[in-house]
Structures are given as C-alpha cells and as structure tokens.
Motif scaffolding. Sequence first.
Motif, PDB file in Angstrom:
ATOM      1  N   GLU A   1       0.481  -1.335   0.283  1.00  0.00           N
ATOM      2  CA  GLU A   1      -0.066  -0.209   0.052  1.00  0.00           C
ATOM      3  C   GLU A   1       1.102   1.413   0.367  1.00  0.00           C
ATOM      4  N   GLU A   2       2.022   0.511   0.114  1.00  0.00           N
ATOM      5  CA  GLU A   2       2.799   2.348   0.228  1.00  0.00           C
ATOM      6  C   GLU A   2       3.341   2.910  -1.583  1.00  0.00           C
ATOM      7  N   LEU A   3       3.055   4.267  -1.511  1.00  0.00           N
ATOM      8  CA  LEU A   3       3.900   4.452  -2.662  1.00  0.00           C
ATOM      9  C   LEU A   3       5.242   5.042  -3.369  1.00  0.00           C
ATOM     10  N   ALA A   4       5.504   3.821  -4.006  1.00  0.00           N
ATOM     11  CA  ALA A   4       7.327   3.799  -4.007  1.00  0.00           C
ATOM     12  C   ALA A   4       7.801   4.470  -4.901  1.00  0.00           C
ATOM     13  N   GLY A   5       7.104   5.207  -6.124  1.00  0.00           N
ATOM     14  CA  GLY A   5       7.883   5.849  -6.813  1.00  0.00           C
ATOM     15  C   GLY A   5       6.444   6.566  -8.153  1.00  0.00           C
ATOM     16  N   PHE A   6       6.693   7.259  -9.668  1.00  0.00           N
ATOM     17  CA  PHE A   6       5.253   7.860  -9.741  1.00  0.00           C
ATOM     18  C   PHE A   6       7.028   7.840 -11.127  1.00  0.00           C
ATOM     19  N   ALA A   7       6.017   8.450 -12.015  1.00  0.00           N
ATOM     20  CA  ALA A   7       6.157   9.364 -14.186  1.00  0.00           C
ATOM     21  C   ALA A   7       5.120  10.134 -13.848  1.00  0.00           C
ATOM     22  N   GLN A   8       5.743  11.179 -13.825  1.00  0.00           N
ATOM     23  CA  GLN A   8       4.931  12.390 -13.868  1.00  0.00           C
ATOM     24  C   GLN A   8       4.909  12.597 -15.902  1.00  0.00           C
ATOM     25  N   TYR A   9       3.155  12.714 -16.322  1.00  0.00           N
ATOM     26  CA  TYR A   9       2.717  13.284 -17.685  1.00  0.00           C
ATOM     27  C   TYR A   9       2.552  14.866 -17.949  1.00  0.00           C
ATOM     28  N   THR A  10       1.961  14.613 -19.519  1.00  0.00           N
ATOM     29  CA  THR A  10       2.218  15.796 -19.661  1.00  0.00           C
ATOM     30  C   THR A  10       1.067  15.597 -20.717  1.00  0.00           C
ATOM     31  N   VAL A  11      -0.832  15.324 -20.531  1.00  0.00           N
ATOM     32  CA  VAL A  11      -1.099  14.943 -22.441  1.00  0.00           C
ATOM     33  C   VAL A  11      -1.929  16.251 -23.802  1.00  0.00           C
ATOM     34  N   GLU A  12      -0.934  15.993 -24.339  1.00  0.00           N
ATOM     35  CA  GLU A  12      -1.469  16.987 -24.974  1.00  0.00           C
ATOM     36  C   GLU A  12      -1.888  16.439 -27.132  1.00  0.00           C
ATOM     37  N   GLY A  13      -3.555  16.984 -26.750  1.00  0.00           N
ATOM     38  CA  GLY A  13      -3.875  15.401 -27.876  1.00  0.00           C
ATOM     39  C   GLY A  13      -4.190  14.158 -27.645  1.00  0.00           C
ATOM     40  N   ASN A  14      -3.534  13.545 -28.901  1.00  0.00           N
ATOM     41  CA  ASN A  14      -3.340  12.629 -28.451  1.00  0.00           C
ATOM     42  C   ASN A  14      -1.634  12.137 -27.636  1.00  0.00           C
ATOM     43  N   ARG A  15      -1.053  12.813 -27.916  1.00  0.00           N
ATOM     44  CA  ARG A  15      -0.101  12.840 -27.116  1.00  0.00           C
ATOM     45  C   ARG A  15       0.502  12.531 -25.699  1.00  0.00           C
TER      46      ARG A  15
ATOM     47  N   THR B   1       7.444  13.369 -17.902  1.00  0.00           N
ATOM     48  CA  THR B   1       8.515  14.623 -18.035  1.00  0.00           C
ATOM     49  C   THR B   1       9.357  13.851 -16.947  1.00  0.00           C
ATOM     50  N   HIS B   2       9.323  13.264 -15.813  1.00  0.00           N
ATOM     51  CA  HIS B   2       9.884  13.053 -15.287  1.00  0.00           C
ATOM     52  C   HIS B   2       8.933  11.749 -13.990  1.00  0.00           C
ATOM     53  N   THR B   3      10.669  10.979 -13.813  1.00  0.00           N
ATOM     54  CA  THR B   3      10.226   9.582 -12.857  1.00  0.00           C
ATOM     55  C   THR B   3      11.265   9.558 -11.427  1.00  0.00           C
ATOM     56  N   GLU B   4      10.026   9.357 -10.818  1.00  0.00           N
ATOM     57  CA  GLU B   4      11.322   9.194 -10.005  1.00  0.00           C
ATOM     58  C   GLU B   4      10.346   8.231  -8.535  1.00  0.00           C
ATOM     59  N   THR B   5      11.710   7.895  -8.038  1.00  0.00           N
ATOM     60  CA  THR B   5      11.632   6.317  -6.705  1.00  0.00           C
ATOM     61  C   THR B   5      11.878   7.216  -5.549  1.00  0.00           C
ATOM     62  N   ASP B   6      11.085   6.478  -4.545  1.00  0.00           N
ATOM     63  CA  ASP B   6      11.507   6.886  -2.924  1.00  0.00           C
ATOM     64  C   ASP B   6      12.537   6.140  -3.218  1.00  0.00           C
ATOM     65  N   PRO B   7      13.437   6.882  -2.591  1.00  0.00           N
ATOM     66  CA  PRO B   7      14.470   5.964  -1.914  1.00  0.00           C
ATOM     67  C   PRO B   7      15.006   4.794  -1.952  1.00  0.00           C
TER      68      PRO B   7
ATOM     69  N   ARG C   1      -2.131   5.976 -28.313  1.00  0.00           N
ATOM     70  CA  ARG C   1      -1.259   7.494 -27.505  1.00  0.00           C
ATOM     71  C   ARG C   1       0.358   7.382 -28.161  1.00  0.00           C
ATOM     72  N   GLU C   2       0.472   8.615 -28.407  1.00  0.00           N
ATOM     73  CA  GLU C   2       2.000   8.268 -28.870  1.00  0.00           C
ATOM     74  C   GLU C   2       3.250   8.770 -27.706  1.00  0.00           C
ATOM     75  N   VAL C   3       3.995   8.674 -27.469  1.00  0.00           N
ATOM     76  CA  VAL C   3       5.264   9.005 -26.606  1.00  0.00           C
ATOM     77  C   VAL C   3       6.355  10.040 -26.842  1.00  0.00           C
ATOM     78  N   LEU C   4       5.757  10.747 -26.021  1.00  0.00           N
ATOM     79  CA  LEU C   4       6.906  11.568 -25.981  1.00  0.00           C
ATOM     80  C   LEU C   4       7.988  11.708 -25.024  1.00  0.00           C
ATOM     81  N   PRO C   5       9.041  10.741 -24.621  1.00  0.00           N
ATOM     82  CA  PRO C   5      10.336  10.233 -23.878  1.00  0.00           C
ATOM     83  C   PRO C   5      11.237  11.606 -23.235  1.00  0.00           C
TER      84      PRO C   5
END
Length: 103
Positions: free
Chosen positions: A22-36, A40-46, A70-74
């Motif tokens: 149940e513990e949040l270990a990390g996340f990957a932030q994103y933005t959406v524009e149309g189909n893309r 933008t950022h990935t973070e994992t708790d140390p 969806r299309e992905v812009l890394p």
Amino acid sequence: MSTDVTVRDNPELSRYEVYSGEELAGFAQYTVEGNRVSLTHTETDPAFAGRGLAGRMVGEALDDLRGKEREVLPYCPYVRKFLAKHPEYVDLVPQEERAGFGL
C-alpha cells in the motif's frame, strides 16, 4: 515490507504510480496534449531503490499508453534509457521525433 507491486494511472495528478503493498514507491509524471503523452519525470523513493520498481512502472505505463493508442514523447531521461534497453516500445515514439530523443 510487501512484495506485492502494482502500477496505477492517477490522471488527477497526471502520473503513473508504483506501489509496494500500500506504500507509494514512485511515480512517472506526464502531460497530455491531444493524442500525445509527454513523460516528463520519473522518481522512486530512495527506500525502494534497487528493486526494479521504476522499470516496472515505466513498462506498465507504456503498455497502458499503447492500449490507449497514444503516442509517447520521452522527455524524462529515465524513460529514454528504458526505451533504449527495450526497443519493443520505441514504436510508441512518433518516427519524426525519435532522432531528437536519441532513439
């Protein structure tokens, strides 16, 4: 500590999240524009480092985005590194954008 790992899309916060139990270990932030979707950022708790959770999260996020057609812009360096190691996902990046991301 639980070995039960889940990945969830949290559209309210515009991010994919990886949980260990149940513990949040990390996340990957994103933005959406149309189909893309720009990853933008990935973070994992140390406290969860070295367990492969970031890779699992990014892989499941890319699977989800593929399913949504969806299309992905890394923009995130970690996501670009993941794509370089997993070429089966590179087709999610539009052909005309790949060179700009070093893919």
